[in-house]
Design a protein around this motif. Sequence first.
Motif, mmCIF file in Angstrom:
data_model
loop_
_atom_site.group_PDB
_atom_site.id
_atom_site.type_symbol
_atom_site.label_atom_id
_atom_site.label_comp_id
_atom_site.label_asym_id
_atom_site.label_seq_id
_atom_site.Cartn_x
_atom_site.Cartn_y
_atom_site.Cartn_z
ATOM 1 N N THR A 1 0.899 -1.103 0.363
ATOM 2 C CA THR A 1 -0.018 -0.049 -0.026
ATOM 3 C C THR A 1 0.870 1.324 0.096
ATOM 4 N N CYS A 2 1.853 1.417 1.000
ATOM 5 C CA CYS A 2 2.567 2.526 1.039
ATOM 6 C C CYS A 2 3.579 2.756 -0.223
ATOM 7 N N ALA A 3 4.044 1.715 -0.915
ATOM 8 C CA ALA A 3 4.644 1.806 -2.264
ATOM 9 C C ALA A 3 3.812 2.124 -3.316
ATOM 10 N N LEU A 4 2.606 1.767 -3.469
ATOM 11 C CA LEU A 4 1.622 2.165 -4.427
ATOM 12 C C LEU A 4 1.452 3.768 -4.405
ATOM 13 N N ILE B 1 9.924 11.420 4.831
ATOM 14 C CA ILE B 1 11.244 11.704 4.260
ATOM 15 C C ILE B 1 11.464 10.853 3.089
ATOM 16 N N PHE B 2 11.180 9.610 3.061
ATOM 17 C CA PHE B 2 11.363 8.689 2.048
ATOM 18 C C PHE B 2 10.302 8.374 1.205
ATOM 19 N N GLY B 3 9.222 8.898 1.396
ATOM 20 C CA GLY B 3 7.972 8.684 0.689
ATOM 21 C C GLY B 3 7.364 10.054 0.056
ATOM 22 N N SER B 4 6.170 10.496 1.007
ATOM 23 C CA SER B 4 5.476 11.713 0.166
ATOM 24 C C SER B 4 4.828 12.136 1.521
ATOM 25 N N VAL B 5 4.561 13.275 1.339
ATOM 26 C CA VAL B 5 3.362 13.994 2.391
ATOM 27 C C VAL B 5 2.022 13.310 2.459
ATOM 28 N N TRP B 6 1.569 12.659 0.916
ATOM 29 C CA TRP B 6 0.427 12.102 0.935
ATOM 30 C C TRP B 6 0.400 10.636 1.690
ATOM 31 N N LEU B 7 1.556 10.041 1.599
ATOM 32 C CA LEU B 7 1.549 8.809 2.329
ATOM 33 C C LEU B 7 1.458 8.990 3.729
ATOM 34 N N SER B 8 2.049 10.194 4.427
ATOM 35 C CA SER B 8 1.946 10.380 5.630
ATOM 36 C C SER B 8 0.609 10.782 6.127
ATOM 37 N N LEU B 9 -0.188 11.448 5.246
ATOM 38 C CA LEU B 9 -1.659 11.701 5.519
ATOM 39 C C LEU B 9 -2.421 10.528 5.603
ATOM 40 N N ALA B 10 -2.138 9.567 4.488
ATOM 41 C CA ALA B 10 -2.747 8.193 4.365
ATOM 42 C C ALA B 10 -2.621 7.471 5.751
ATOM 43 N N TRP B 11 -1.314 7.239 6.068
ATOM 44 C CA TRP B 11 -1.211 6.522 7.567
ATOM 45 C C TRP B 11 -1.854 7.138 8.699
ATOM 46 N N ILE B 12 -1.785 8.502 8.820
ATOM 47 C CA ILE B 12 -2.650 9.133 9.626
ATOM 48 C C ILE B 12 -4.229 8.846 9.690
ATOM 49 N N ALA B 13 -4.762 9.101 8.535
ATOM 50 C CA ALA B 13 -6.252 8.833 8.346
ATOM 51 C C ALA B 13 -6.324 7.325 8.463
ATOM 52 N N VAL C 1 -4.615 1.189 4.436
ATOM 53 C CA VAL C 1 -3.911 1.346 5.721
ATOM 54 C C VAL C 1 -4.837 0.820 6.744
ATOM 55 N N GLY C 2 -6.084 1.311 6.839
ATOM 56 C CA GLY C 2 -6.892 0.927 7.864
ATOM 57 C C GLY C 2 -7.509 -0.380 7.949
ATOM 58 N N PHE C 3 -7.690 -0.634 6.722
ATOM 59 C CA PHE C 3 -8.235 -2.164 6.388
ATOM 60 C C PHE C 3 -7.275 -3.085 6.860
ATOM 61 N N TRP C 4 -5.956 -2.947 6.483
ATOM 62 C CA TRP C 4 -4.817 -4.020 6.565
ATOM 63 C C TRP C 4 -4.474 -3.970 8.379
ATOM 64 N N ILE C 5 -4.466 -2.636 8.915
ATOM 65 C CA ILE C 5 -4.186 -2.808 10.410
ATOM 66 C C ILE C 5 -5.326 -3.228 11.137
ATOM 67 N N ALA C 6 -6.432 -3.112 10.732
ATOM 68 C CA ALA C 6 -7.597 -3.895 11.399
ATOM 69 C C ALA C 6 -7.571 -5.533 11.081
ATOM 70 N N TYR C 7 -7.072 -5.650 10.004
ATOM 71 C CA TYR C 7 -6.779 -7.103 9.803
ATOM 72 C C TYR C 7 -5.741 -7.660 10.671
ATOM 73 N N ILE D 1 5.380 7.309 15.215
ATOM 74 C CA ILE D 1 6.195 8.680 15.026
ATOM 75 C C ILE D 1 7.080 8.397 13.916
ATOM 76 N N VAL D 2 7.780 7.268 14.107
ATOM 77 C CA VAL D 2 9.058 6.986 13.302
ATOM 78 C C VAL D 2 8.513 6.718 11.989
ATOM 79 N N ILE D 3 7.293 5.738 11.791
ATOM 80 C CA ILE D 3 6.672 5.603 10.770
ATOM 81 C C ILE D 3 6.100 6.850 9.713
ATOM 82 N N LEU D 4 5.733 7.664 10.750
ATOM 83 C CA LEU D 4 5.291 8.919 9.939
ATOM 84 C C LEU D 4 6.633 9.908 9.424
ATOM 85 N N ALA D 5 7.482 9.840 10.245
ATOM 86 C CA ALA D 5 8.770 10.597 9.841
ATOM 87 C C ALA D 5 9.351 9.895 8.647
ATOM 88 N N ALA D 6 9.284 8.617 8.560
ATOM 89 C CA ALA D 6 10.003 7.876 7.602
ATOM 90 C C ALA D 6 9.095 7.975 6.184
#
Length: 328
Positions: free
Chosen positions: A59-62, A211-223, A85-91, A203-208
């Motif tokens: 998901t993150c890579a996509l 830094i290595f992904g995009s702000v859109w990925l960070s927002l996707a993780w938070i939501a 992200v929400g679906f697979w964390i729920a899983y 916090i580490v995941i959001l930072a990573a």
Amino acid sequence: MNRFSIEPGSDYSNSFQRLRPVITDSKGTKYVDFVKTLSPHYGRLFLDIALGYAALLLTCALVVALTANGVIPGWLAAGLGALSVGFWIAYLQLFIHEGAHFNFSPERSRSDALCNLLIAWMIGTSVQKYRIIHFQHHRALGTVEDSEMTYFFPLNLLFIIKTLLGIRVFEVLASRKTLQVKKETIRDERGKYVGLAGLAAHIVILAATYIFGSVWLSLAWIAGVGAFFPFFGALRQLLEHRNERADSETNYFETDHGAYTRMFGSDVFSSIFGGAGFNRHLLHHWEPAISYTNLSEIEAYLLDTDVAPLIEMRRSSYFKTFANLFHS
């Protein structure tokens, strides 16, 4: 086969112990003897967990690939990513349930350690703390004392909105009764700092991701963590235990809802949305200590006994149950 009376409408979700001694299959094998032959399939457990983590990484890579190449707008990639992200964390979080019943390892302390390391950190708790809540659920299913009470609420548009906004989580926590903590759980220091470790990990995941992904990925993780994960978790539990005849106007925090548990399918969606054996949730309430990796064996055995009608009576699908409950 032994004969016994079946209470009209009852699925014995919270009273199966009354039936265990009298169940025998067509070959004459007693149920209590059959259950003794079962043991967890640990390889299956860790493979299923690996599937969840692989799906999260994909998901993150996509999200990164789609936004970097301009295939779709960033906001759309973030929205779809949050849903995934929400679906697979729920899983993945379904497997804390397996840890609550000490099924990560034959040795209980090792089982707790593995569950905390692989699963529990993600929601900022320990399997030891979750176990207290979950065991109360088994003891008090269908009563006002149930500690997992999302099914007390009717499934409607308000439920969906409140769950996605996180309001429903606070309502459940505010309504949850204080449970007595066992002394041996308090003394278990291994789960003490799981919550802080989980927070640090996010916090580490959001930072990573930034830094290595995009702000859109960070927002996707938070939501995904803050909205879609609790939505999928709450919806799944409601679909498992909410009676279609439940009154939407009744306050089940004050009036017993009654024990009611469903059986879902073994198709791909049901096996993922209801992973870790939740798609056979009725059987888990009948045999809480048995690993989900053995539930298909239990189902096959019981379908050759007099309790088969009980299983068929509660068999449904997630989509059918959602439609029936939403319209009711």
